[in-house]
Design a protein around this motif. Structure first.
Motif, PDB file in Angstrom:
ATOM      1  N   THR A 200      13.873  11.279  -6.535  1.00  0.00           N
ATOM      2  CA  THR A 200      15.193  10.942  -6.803  1.00  0.00           C
ATOM      3  C   THR A 200      15.821  10.720  -5.659  1.00  0.00           C
ATOM      4  O   THR A 200      16.094  11.337  -4.550  1.00  0.00           O
ATOM      5  N   PRO A 201      16.264   9.295  -5.703  1.00  0.00           N
ATOM      6  CA  PRO A 201      16.820   8.801  -4.451  1.00  0.00           C
ATOM      7  C   PRO A 201      17.972   9.475  -3.839  1.00  0.00           C
ATOM      8  O   PRO A 201      18.238   9.259  -2.578  1.00  0.00           O
ATOM      9  N   GLU A 202      18.825   9.925  -4.627  1.00  0.00           N
ATOM     10  CA  GLU A 202      20.105  10.581  -4.226  1.00  0.00           C
ATOM     11  C   GLU A 202      19.760  11.927  -3.493  1.00  0.00           C
ATOM     12  O   GLU A 202      20.713  12.343  -2.869  1.00  0.00           O
ATOM     13  N   GLN A 203      18.675  12.554  -3.573  1.00  0.00           N
ATOM     14  CA  GLN A 203      18.185  13.810  -3.142  1.00  0.00           C
ATOM     15  C   GLN A 203      16.772  13.768  -2.740  1.00  0.00           C
ATOM     16  O   GLN A 203      16.045  14.509  -3.657  1.00  0.00           O
ATOM     17  N   PRO A 204      16.163  12.946  -1.914  1.00  0.00           N
ATOM     18  CA  PRO A 204      14.864  12.991  -1.730  1.00  0.00           C
ATOM     19  C   PRO A 204      14.027  14.126  -1.387  1.00  0.00           C
ATOM     20  O   PRO A 204      14.704  15.126  -0.727  1.00  0.00           O
ATOM     21  N   GLY A 205      13.024  14.583  -2.008  1.00  0.00           N
ATOM     22  CA  GLY A 205      12.359  15.648  -2.148  1.00  0.00           C
ATOM     23  C   GLY A 205      10.756  15.725  -2.293  1.00  0.00           C
ATOM     24  O   GLY A 205      10.021  15.084  -1.463  1.00  0.00           O
ATOM     25  N   PHE A 206      10.415  16.135  -3.343  1.00  0.00           N
ATOM     26  CA  PHE A 206       8.942  15.956  -3.915  1.00  0.00           C
ATOM     27  C   PHE A 206       8.800  15.001  -4.662  1.00  0.00           C
ATOM     28  O   PHE A 206       9.652  14.487  -5.563  1.00  0.00           O
ATOM     29  N   VAL A 207       7.662  14.248  -4.741  1.00  0.00           N
ATOM     30  CA  VAL A 207       7.138  13.309  -5.461  1.00  0.00           C
ATOM     31  C   VAL A 207       5.735  13.600  -6.044  1.00  0.00           C
ATOM     32  O   VAL A 207       4.782  13.776  -4.941  1.00  0.00           O
ATOM     33  N   ALA A 208       5.115  13.488  -7.126  1.00  0.00           N
ATOM     34  CA  ALA A 208       3.811  13.765  -7.545  1.00  0.00           C
ATOM     35  C   ALA A 208       3.638  12.886  -8.898  1.00  0.00           C
ATOM     36  O   ALA A 208       4.667  12.638  -9.587  1.00  0.00           O
ATOM     37  N   ALA A 209       2.165  12.179  -8.751  1.00  0.00           N
ATOM     38  CA  ALA A 209       1.885  11.523 -10.021  1.00  0.00           C
ATOM     39  C   ALA A 209       0.369  11.316 -10.156  1.00  0.00           C
ATOM     40  O   ALA A 209      -0.272  11.704  -8.997  1.00  0.00           O
ATOM     41  N   THR A 210      -0.034  11.283 -11.244  1.00  0.00           N
ATOM     42  CA  THR A 210      -1.527  10.997 -11.435  1.00  0.00           C
ATOM     43  C   THR A 210      -1.730   9.749 -11.900  1.00  0.00           C
ATOM     44  O   THR A 210      -0.852   8.852 -12.644  1.00  0.00           O
ATOM     45  N   VAL A 211      -2.712   8.995 -11.388  1.00  0.00           N
ATOM     46  CA  VAL A 211      -3.146   7.472 -11.316  1.00  0.00           C
ATOM     47  C   VAL A 211      -4.433   7.765 -12.218  1.00  0.00           C
ATOM     48  O   VAL A 211      -5.343   8.255 -11.544  1.00  0.00           O
ATOM     49  N   ARG A 212      -4.682   6.750 -13.281  1.00  0.00           N
ATOM     50  CA  ARG A 212      -5.775   6.873 -14.030  1.00  0.00           C
ATOM     51  C   ARG A 212      -6.230   5.168 -14.070  1.00  0.00           C
ATOM     52  O   ARG A 212      -5.662   4.478 -14.288  1.00  0.00           O
ATOM     53  N   TYR A 213      -7.988   5.484 -13.688  1.00  0.00           N
ATOM     54  CA  TYR A 213      -8.617   3.948 -13.437  1.00  0.00           C
ATOM     55  C   TYR A 213      -9.688   3.895 -14.632  1.00  0.00           C
ATOM     56  O   TYR A 213      -9.945   5.035 -15.278  1.00  0.00           O
ATOM     57  N   ALA A 214      -9.664   2.555 -14.997  1.00  0.00           N
ATOM     58  CA  ALA A 214     -10.415   2.090 -16.211  1.00  0.00           C
ATOM     59  C   ALA A 214     -12.020   2.747 -16.073  1.00  0.00           C
ATOM     60  O   ALA A 214     -12.632   2.838 -16.881  1.00  0.00           O
ATOM     61  N   SER A 215     -12.322   2.869 -14.678  1.00  0.00           N
ATOM     62  CA  SER A 215     -13.825   3.345 -14.164  1.00  0.00           C
ATOM     63  C   SER A 215     -13.657   5.062 -14.844  1.00  0.00           C
ATOM     64  O   SER A 215     -15.074   5.495 -14.651  1.00  0.00           O
ATOM     65  N   GLY A 216     -12.716   5.578 -14.982  1.00  0.00           N
ATOM     66  CA  GLY A 216     -13.018   7.213 -15.071  1.00  0.00           C
ATOM     67  C   GLY A 216     -12.360   8.102 -14.011  1.00  0.00           C
ATOM     68  O   GLY A 216     -12.276   9.065 -14.280  1.00  0.00           O
ATOM     69  N   ASP A 217     -12.186   7.217 -12.747  1.00  0.00           N
ATOM     70  CA  ASP A 217     -11.869   7.686 -11.726  1.00  0.00           C
ATOM     71  C   ASP A 217     -10.111   8.159 -12.019  1.00  0.00           C
ATOM     72  O   ASP A 217      -9.297   7.673 -12.669  1.00  0.00           O
ATOM     73  N   ALA A 218      -9.845   9.112 -11.215  1.00  0.00           N
ATOM     74  CA  ALA A 218      -8.486   9.752 -11.253  1.00  0.00           C
ATOM     75  C   ALA A 218      -8.116  10.010  -9.743  1.00  0.00           C
ATOM     76  O   ALA A 218      -8.723  10.315  -8.924  1.00  0.00           O
TER      77      ALA A 218
END
Length: 319
Positions: A200-218
């Motif tokens: 949220t650029p107007e109120q920076p705070g926390f950011v979280a995300a999951t990234v998935r790879y073709a290999s099965g890595d996360a």
């Protein structure tokens, strides 16, 4: 052994640190400096008996350098690269390559049109701790869980004199180091990015995300903006858990163990800005035709794209 000639564009702190690392290598000479501020360029050039040039064209013509290190700020990188790519030298570009993803993609396209071979100085990849971690993982094909903890302070960045456009895009300017770890340790193409706590650029705070790879890595990315937190990376597979906290120090916990065991760091990362001596060695190796572990411009742009996806900025500026 051939003597390699290195030119430097820029004369600030990072230009000085790169020059010191290259100059420490046998058979390598700093031959020319081109900087926005003449007095700083003269000071840097004077340390190595190098020429001072008033333009990039003159820098290449008068030195016939084999490679160039481009250490300029984000807002200048696109225009400087346009001039640098007009000449037949190997390029090492400071990160980030442009202030946002759009500029990074434009710079990559310029390099491809010019046939320029360019690498990006993502120096955390060259930390001894990172290389030790990669070696630990090399012989195990089991899936990996990569955890990245990031922290950024926009207030401190502004107080430190960073321009507002850079601060608004600080995930590219500084978080890119942490985001790049996901692509370094995650194998295969990114197949999904799932933000769970949105930027949220107007109120920076926390950011979280999951990234998935073709290999099965996360990968799991977490960031704290304008609040306390460490920079830390961990990678876990079936046999080992690796942790870098601080990033310069690797700890190893093997299956059946309860504690992390610290791995001795390489003293070279205390003699030079961490990672820079190894990057210099790798660029010289590339000049000689050997394989290199440096991040290519394509790879660096891929990490910029992942950063954009994590922060929901694809096709847009950060603020």
């Amino acid at each position: 052994m051939r003597n390699w000639k290195i030119a430097v564009v820029g004369a600030g702190y990072m230009a000085q640190e790169h020059a010191r690392a290259f100059a420490s290598l046998p058979g390598v000479a700093i031959v020319g400096v081109c900087g926005r501020t003449r007095s700083r360029a003269e000071t840097l050039a004077g340390l190595y008996g190098a020429q001072v040039c008033d333009s990039i064209e003159a820098l290449q013509r008068e030195t016939q350098a084999d490679a160039v290190v481009v250490a300029v700020n984000e807002l200048s990188m696109r225009d400087v690269c346009r001039e640098v790519f007009a000449h037949p030298w190997l390029c090492l570009l400071e990160k980030p390559v442009g202030v946002d993803l759009a500029q990074a993609e434009e710079i990559l396209a310029m390099a491809k049109r010019a046939g320029t071979r360019a690498f990006v100085a993502l120096n955390r990849r060259s930390y001894a701790s990172t290389r030790q971690a990669l070696a630990e993982l090399a012989d195990d094909d089991s899936p990996r869980l990569i955890s990245v903890l990031d922290q950024q302070d926009m207030v401190a960045a502004r107080a430190g004199g960073q321009p507002d456009e850079v601060v608004r895009n600080y995930m590219y300017a500084n978080s890119i180091h942490l985001v790049d770890y996901l692509n370094l340790f995650g194998r295969g193409d990114v197949v999904a990015v799932e933000p769970t706590v949105c930027w949220t650029p107007e109120q920076p705070g926390f950011v979280a995300a999951t990234v998935r790879y073709a290999s099965g890595d996360a990968g799991v990315y977490q960031a704290v903006w304008d609040g306390p937190g460490p920079w830390a990376v961990s990678v876990t597979n079936r046999q080992v858990r690796l942790e870098m906290r601080p990033l310069e120090q690797l700890g190893v916990q093997r299956r059946g163990e309860r504690r992390l065991t610290a791995v001795d760091p390489d003293p070279i990362d205390s003699e030079f800005k961490p990672g820079l001596r190894h990057m210099a060695e790798q660029l010289v190796a590339a000049l000689g035709g050997a394989p290199t572990s440096l991040a290519s411009l394509d790879e660096a742009t891929r990490s910029m794209a992942l950063c954009a996806d994590i922060y929901g900025l694809r096709g847009a500026r950060a603020g």
